[in-house]
Design a protein around this motif. Structure first.
Motif, PDB file in Angstrom:
ATOM      1  N   VAL A 191       0.831  -1.210   0.000  1.00 27.09           N
ATOM      2  CA  VAL A 191       0.000   0.000   0.000  1.00 27.09           C
ATOM      3  C   VAL A 191       0.861   1.254   0.000  1.00 27.09           C
ATOM      4  N   ASN A 192       0.501   2.223  -0.828  1.00 35.95           N
ATOM      5  CA  ASN A 192       1.058   3.573  -0.702  1.00 35.95           C
ATOM      6  C   ASN A 192      -0.003   4.564  -1.162  1.00 35.95           C
ATOM      7  N   VAL A 193      -0.604   5.240  -0.200  1.00 38.73           N
ATOM      8  CA  VAL A 193      -1.647   6.208  -0.551  1.00 38.73           C
ATOM      9  C   VAL A 193      -1.249   7.611  -0.104  1.00 38.73           C
ATOM     10  N   LEU A 194       0.062   7.807   0.113  1.00 37.10           N
ATOM     11  CA  LEU A 194       0.509   9.134   0.564  1.00 37.10           C
ATOM     12  C   LEU A 194       0.251  10.170  -0.515  1.00 37.10           C
ATOM     13  N   LEU A 195      -0.300  11.311  -0.089  1.00 40.13           N
ATOM     14  CA  LEU A 195      -0.471  12.414  -1.032  1.00 40.13           C
ATOM     15  C   LEU A 195       0.753  13.317  -0.903  1.00 40.13           C
ATOM     16  N   SER A 196       1.039  14.023  -1.998  1.00 39.84           N
ATOM     17  CA  SER A 196       2.254  14.828  -2.027  1.00 39.84           C
ATOM     18  C   SER A 196       1.897  16.277  -2.325  1.00 39.84           C
ATOM     19  N   ARG A 197       2.773  17.205  -1.901  1.00 39.27           N
ATOM     20  CA  ARG A 197       2.559  18.610  -2.271  1.00 39.27           C
ATOM     21  C   ARG A 197       3.331  18.961  -3.525  1.00 39.27           C
ATOM     22  N   GLU A 198       4.216  18.050  -3.964  1.00 38.26           N
ATOM     23  CA  GLU A 198       5.085  18.374  -5.104  1.00 38.26           C
ATOM     24  C   GLU A 198       4.861  17.532  -6.349  1.00 38.26           C
ATOM     25  N   GLU A 199       4.456  16.286  -6.185  1.00 39.33           N
ATOM     26  CA  GLU A 199       4.470  15.355  -7.325  1.00 39.33           C
ATOM     27  C   GLU A 199       3.611  15.862  -8.488  1.00 39.33           C
ATOM     28  N   THR A 200       4.239  15.996  -9.673  1.00 42.69           N
ATOM     29  CA  THR A 200       3.471  16.327 -10.880  1.00 42.69           C
ATOM     30  C   THR A 200       3.804  15.365 -12.022  1.00 42.69           C
ATOM     31  N   TYR A 201       4.703  14.415 -11.788  1.00 44.36           N
ATOM     32  CA  TYR A 201       5.145  13.444 -12.816  1.00 44.36           C
ATOM     33  C   TYR A 201       5.666  14.169 -14.060  1.00 44.36           C
ATOM     34  N   ALA A 202       6.246  15.389 -13.816  1.00 48.60           N
ATOM     35  CA  ALA A 202       6.643  16.242 -14.948  1.00 48.60           C
ATOM     36  C   ALA A 202       7.621  15.545 -15.880  1.00 48.60           C
ATOM     37  N   ASP A 203       8.519  14.711 -15.341  1.00 47.36           N
ATOM     38  CA  ASP A 203       9.579  14.125 -16.160  1.00 47.36           C
ATOM     39  C   ASP A 203       9.147  12.823 -16.837  1.00 47.36           C
ATOM     40  N   ILE A 204       7.944  12.362 -16.584  1.00 48.61           N
ATOM     41  CA  ILE A 204       7.533  11.061 -17.148  1.00 48.61           C
ATOM     42  C   ILE A 204       6.796  11.277 -18.459  1.00 48.61           C
ATOM     43  N   SER A 205       7.251  10.591 -19.517  1.00 49.43           N
ATOM     44  CA  SER A 205       6.561  10.706 -20.814  1.00 49.43           C
ATOM     45  C   SER A 205       5.447   9.682 -20.861  1.00 49.43           C
ATOM     46  N   PRO A 206       4.208  10.120 -20.835  1.00 49.53           N
ATOM     47  CA  PRO A 206       3.117   9.140 -20.798  1.00 49.53           C
ATOM     48  C   PRO A 206       3.107   8.251 -22.043  1.00 49.53           C
ATOM     49  N   VAL A 207       2.737   6.979 -21.840  1.00 53.32           N
ATOM     50  CA  VAL A 207       2.534   6.073 -22.975  1.00 53.32           C
ATOM     51  C   VAL A 207       1.091   6.265 -23.405  1.00 53.32           C
ATOM     52  N   ARG A 208       0.855   6.674 -24.635  1.00 54.58           N
ATOM     53  CA  ARG A 208      -0.529   6.990 -25.055  1.00 54.58           C
ATOM     54  C   ARG A 208      -1.351   5.714 -25.176  1.00 54.58           C
ATOM     55  N   LEU A 209      -2.439   5.655 -24.431  1.00 50.68           N
ATOM     56  CA  LEU A 209      -3.298   4.469 -24.410  1.00 50.68           C
ATOM     57  C   LEU A 209      -4.531   4.722 -25.277  1.00 50.68           C
ATOM     58  N   ASP A 210      -4.990   3.720 -25.963  1.00 50.09           N
ATOM     59  CA  ASP A 210      -6.208   3.825 -26.781  1.00 50.09           C
ATOM     60  C   ASP A 210      -6.213   5.098 -27.616  1.00 50.09           C
ATOM     61  N   SER A 211      -5.076   5.397 -28.193  1.00 51.57           N
ATOM     62  CA  SER A 211      -4.938   6.683 -28.861  1.00 51.57           C
ATOM     63  C   SER A 211      -5.451   6.627 -30.293  1.00 51.57           C
ATOM     64  N   ASN A 212      -6.084   7.739 -30.729  1.00 51.03           N
ATOM     65  CA  ASN A 212      -6.438   7.834 -32.146  1.00 51.03           C
ATOM     66  C   ASN A 212      -5.288   8.463 -32.934  1.00 51.03           C
ATOM     67  N   GLY A 213      -4.196   8.814 -32.232  1.00 46.50           N
ATOM     68  CA  GLY A 213      -3.017   9.383 -32.890  1.00 46.50           C
ATOM     69  C   GLY A 213      -3.185  10.848 -33.279  1.00 46.50           C
ATOM     70  N   VAL A 214      -4.336  11.444 -32.956  1.00 42.86           N
ATOM     71  CA  VAL A 214      -4.624  12.825 -33.358  1.00 42.86           C
ATOM     72  C   VAL A 214      -4.806  13.735 -32.139  1.00 42.86           C
ATOM     73  N   THR A 215      -5.527  13.250 -31.120  1.00 44.66           N
ATOM     74  CA  THR A 215      -5.828  14.071 -29.948  1.00 44.66           C
ATOM     75  C   THR A 215      -5.217  13.437 -28.695  1.00 44.66           C
ATOM     76  N   ASN A 243       5.171  16.612 -33.021  1.00 48.33           N
ATOM     77  CA  ASN A 243       6.147  15.991 -33.929  1.00 48.33           C
ATOM     78  C   ASN A 243       5.799  14.539 -34.250  1.00 48.33           C
ATOM     79  N   GLN A 244       5.061  13.886 -33.328  1.00 54.13           N
ATOM     80  CA  GLN A 244       4.617  12.501 -33.609  1.00 54.13           C
ATOM     81  C   GLN A 244       3.357  12.474 -34.466  1.00 54.13           C
ATOM     82  N   GLY A 245       2.801  13.631 -34.809  1.00 55.54           N
ATOM     83  CA  GLY A 245       1.624  13.654 -35.681  1.00 55.54           C
ATOM     84  C   GLY A 245       0.334  14.040 -34.987  1.00 55.54           C
ATOM     85  N   TYR A 246       0.384  14.226 -33.667  1.00 56.05           N
ATOM     86  CA  TYR A 246      -0.841  14.662 -32.965  1.00 56.05           C
ATOM     87  C   TYR A 246      -1.178  16.081 -33.396  1.00 56.05           C
ATOM     88  N   ARG A 247      -2.457  16.394 -33.449  1.00 54.56           N
ATOM     89  CA  ARG A 247      -2.892  17.718 -33.912  1.00 54.56           C
ATOM     90  C   ARG A 247      -3.768  18.443 -32.892  1.00 54.56           C
TER      91      ARG A 247
END
Ligand code: 5AD
Ligand code: SF4
Length: 494
Positions: free
Chosen positions: A152-176, A218-222
Motif C-alpha cells: 500500500v502507498n496512498v501518501l499524497l504529495s505537495r510536489e508530485e506532478t510526474y513532470a519528467d515522465i513521458s506518458p505512454v498513449r493508451l487507446d490513442s487515435n493518434g490525433v488528440t 512531432n509525432q503527428g498529434y494535432r
C-alpha cells in the motif's frame, strides 16, 4: 467462462476503457499488465503515466485481462455509482484470480485512500493499493506483493506532478491527446471528494508541458487538451538559479506558449472555475486561431443560496457576468457546464433558478448529475442529504430534457455555416464517413466521398443537417500547412 473483455459498465463513453496497444508489436518484455480506467480525463491521463512507469520496469501492456500477470483498475470516487462499478469489476477479477493464483490485482487512484483497508484486509479483494501521487512506487509495491505482503502507498504529495515522465498513449487515435498541467484541488466545493482523494493543488513545470506538447505534435498529434481540476489557477514559478526572481507563468501565458508550437496544433483546456477564469485567458483565446473557442464552465446550480452551501464562492449574478464577458470577447464561443440536481436543502424554487440560468447561458452541452453524498466531504459533515431520490431524479430529468432541447437548437443554428474540422477518424456509424470536431467542440460527421483526407487533416465543412449531438455536413476544402512556413493555406477542391 467470464467475459472479461466485454465491458458494460457505465454509460459515459470512455468508462472502463482498457489499454489497447496500438503499435501491434509483439510483446517482448516478459510480464504483462492490463489497466482499466474510470472517472474523469485526469484519471485516463494518469493511467498513461502508470503505463510508462510499468514499461520502464519491464512490463508490457495487454488488452486481455485473461493473459495479464497484473490487473490494475484506476478508480473514481466522485459519485457512489462510479465506486459501485469498480467494486463489481473487482469481484469479477477475484474470481479470475482463483484460477490464476500468481496474478496480482491492484487498485489505483481516487478510491485508494478511502477504501484501502476494506479492499486489502476486510474483503481481500486486492493485493496492491496505490494513491494518485504514489505511482512511482508501483514497481517496488509489485515486488512486495509478489512476496506475499500487502502493498500500500496512498501518501499524497505537495510536489508530485510526474513532470519528467513521458506518458505512454493508451487507446490513442493518434490525433488528440490529454496533457496534465496540474494536480489536486484547493477549492473545497462542499459536495466534492477530489480535494481529499487527490490532495493539494500544484502546477507542473511549464517547460516540461511545452516539451510534451511539442513532442506530441512531432509525432503527428494535432490537438492537445491541457488538463487540471482548475486550470485557471495554474501558476508556475520557474526555478532559474542565479538569475534572480523569475517571472511566474500564468495559465494565459502557458496557453499561448503551447499555441505557439504550431498553428496546426489545436489547444483545448479543461476544467475552468467561474471564479478564476480571467479576461487575460479570454483574450489569449481570441488572439490564437488554434486555441479552441470552447469553454467548459461548470455552474453546478443556478441558485445563489445553493451555490453558497456548495462553497462555490460566486453568485448567480457573478456567473452570468462571466458568461456575458465570454460572449462579448469571443463571439461564437462554445460553452458547456456541469450541473448537480437535488443538492442538500434544494427547493423547487432553487431548481427553477437552475433551469432559468441554463436557458440564459444557452449551453451547447452539459454533464448533468443528481447529488450523491460522498463520505468525508464538507457537505456530508455539515448538511443533511434531504432531497428524496425520486425528486432528485425528477429534477435531473427536467434538466436533461432542457439541455437536449438547447443542444438541438444550438446545432440547428449551425446549419448553413462553414467550419473547420480536425478529423479524428471514421465515424462510429459508418466507415464511409469521417468524424471530427469543430473549434466549439461539436462533433461533425461528413462523407469521405472520393476526397483524399487522412486522420489528422483539417477539413472545411459546410453543415447541412444535425441531430442534438452531431452536425452533419459536406467537405468543401482541405486546409493544409504550407511547407516551410507556418501559414495555413486553403486548397479548394470543390
Ligand atoms: N454528486 C454529484 N455530482 C458531483 N460532482 C462532483 N461531486 C459530486 C457529487 N458528490 C460533479 C460536479 C463536478 C463533476 C466533475 O462531477 O458537477 O463538476
Ligand atoms: Fe471538486 Fe470543486 Fe475542485 Fe472541481 S473545483 S475538483 S468540483 S473541489
Amino acid at each position: 467462462m467470464l467475459e472479461l473483455t466485454d465491458l458494460k459498465v457505465h454509460d459515459e463513453s470512455r468508462q472502463g476503457e482498457a489499454y489497447n496497444p496500438s503499435t501491434g508489436k509483439p510483446l517482448v518484455l516478459g510480464k504483462r499488465f492490463y489497466i482499466e480506467s474510470y472517472g474523469c480525463q485526469m484519471n485516463f491521463a494518469d493511467s498513461e503515466i502508470v503505463a510508462s512507469i510499468l514499461n520502464d520496469s519491464g512490463f508490457d501492456a495487454t488488452s486481455y485481462p485473461e493473459e495479464a500477470d497484473l490487473i490494475l483498475i484506476n478508480t473514481c470516487s466522485i459519485r457512489e455509482k462510479a465506486e459501485q462499478t469498480v467494486r463489481n469489476r473487482l469481484q469479477t477479477f477475484r474470481e479470475v484470480k482463483q484460477d490464476r493464483p500468481g496474478m496480482l490485482v491492484g487498485v489505483l487512484g481516487c478510491m485508494a485512500e478511502r477504501l484501502k483497508s476494506k479492499f486489502l484486509e476486510e474483503e481481500k479483494l486486492v493485493d496492491i493499493v496505490v494513491g494518485p501521487d504514489a505511482y512511482r512506487s508501483l514497481p517496488g509495491l509489485i515486488q512486495e506483493a509478489e512476496s506475499g505482503q500487502k502493498a500500500v502507498n496512498v501518501l499524497l504529495s505537495r510536489e508530485e506532478t510526474y513532470a519528467d515522465i513521458s506518458p505512454v498513449r493508451l487507446d490513442s487515435n493518434g490525433v488528440t491527446a490529454f496533457v496534465s498541467i496540474m494536480r489536486g484541488c484547493n477549492n473545497m466545493c462542499s459536495f466534492c471528494v477530489v480535494p481529499f482523494t487527490r490532495g493539494r493543488e500544484r502546477s507542473r513545470n511549464a517547460d516540461s508541458i511545452v516539451e510534451e506538447c511539442t513532442s506530441l505534435f512531432n509525432q503527428g498529434y494535432r490537438e492537445v487538451t491541457l488538463l487540471g481540476q482548475n486550470v485557471d489557477s495554474y501558476y508556475y514559478y520557474p526555478d532559474i538559479p542565479g538569475n534572480g526572481p523569475a517571472r511566474p507563468v500564468t495559465f494565459a501565458m502557458l496557453l499561448e506558449r503551447v499555441a505557439d508550437i504550431s498553428p496546426a496544433l489545436r489547444v483545448r483546456f479543461s476544467t475552468s472555475h467561474p471564479k478564476d477564469i480571467t479576461d487575460e485567458v479570454l483574450y489569449a483565446i481570441c488572439r490564437h486561431e488554434n486555441i479552441c473557442k470552447y469553454i467548459h464552465l461548470p455552474v453546478q446550480s443556478g441558485s445563489t443560496r445553493i451555490l453558497q452551501l456548495m462553497n462555490r464562492t460566486y453568485t448567480r449574478e457573478w456567473y452570468q457576468a462571466r458568461i456575458e464577458r465570454i460572449r462579448e470577447i469571443i463571439p461564437g464561443c462554445g460553452i458547456s457546464s456541469d450541473i448537480i440536481a437535488g443538492f442538500c436543502t434544494e427547493t423547487q424554487e432553487d431548481h427553477q433558478d437552475t433551469l432559468d440560468l441554463m436557458k440564459q447561458s444557452r449551453y451547447d452541452m452539459s454533464y448533468m448529475f443528481y447529488y450523491s453524498e460522498r463520505p468525508g466531504t464538507l457537505a456530508a459533515r455539515r448538511y443533511t442529504d434531504d432531497v428524496p431520490l425520486d425528486i432528485k431524479k425528477y429534477r435531473l430529468d427536467e434538466i436533461v430534457k432542457l439541455q437536449n432541447r438547447m443542444s438541438l437548437d444550438s446545432n440547428r443554428q449551425d446549419i448553413g455555416t462553414v467550419c473547420k474540422v480536425l478529423i479524428e477518424g471514421d465515424s462510429k456509424k459508418s466507415a464511409r464517413d469521417w468524424m471530427g470536431r469543430n473549434s466549439q467542440n461539436k462533433v461533425v460527421v461528413f462523407p469521405k466521398k472520393d476526397v483524399s483526407f487522412n486522420k489528422g487533416d483539417y477539413a472545411i465543412v459546410k453543415i447541412k443537417e444535425c441531430t442534438g449531438a452531431t452536425l452533419i455536413g459536406e467537405a468543401l476544402a482541405k486546409e493544409a500547412i504550407a511547407e516551410g512556413s507556418g501559414d495555413l493555406k486553403e486548397s479548394i477542391f470543390s
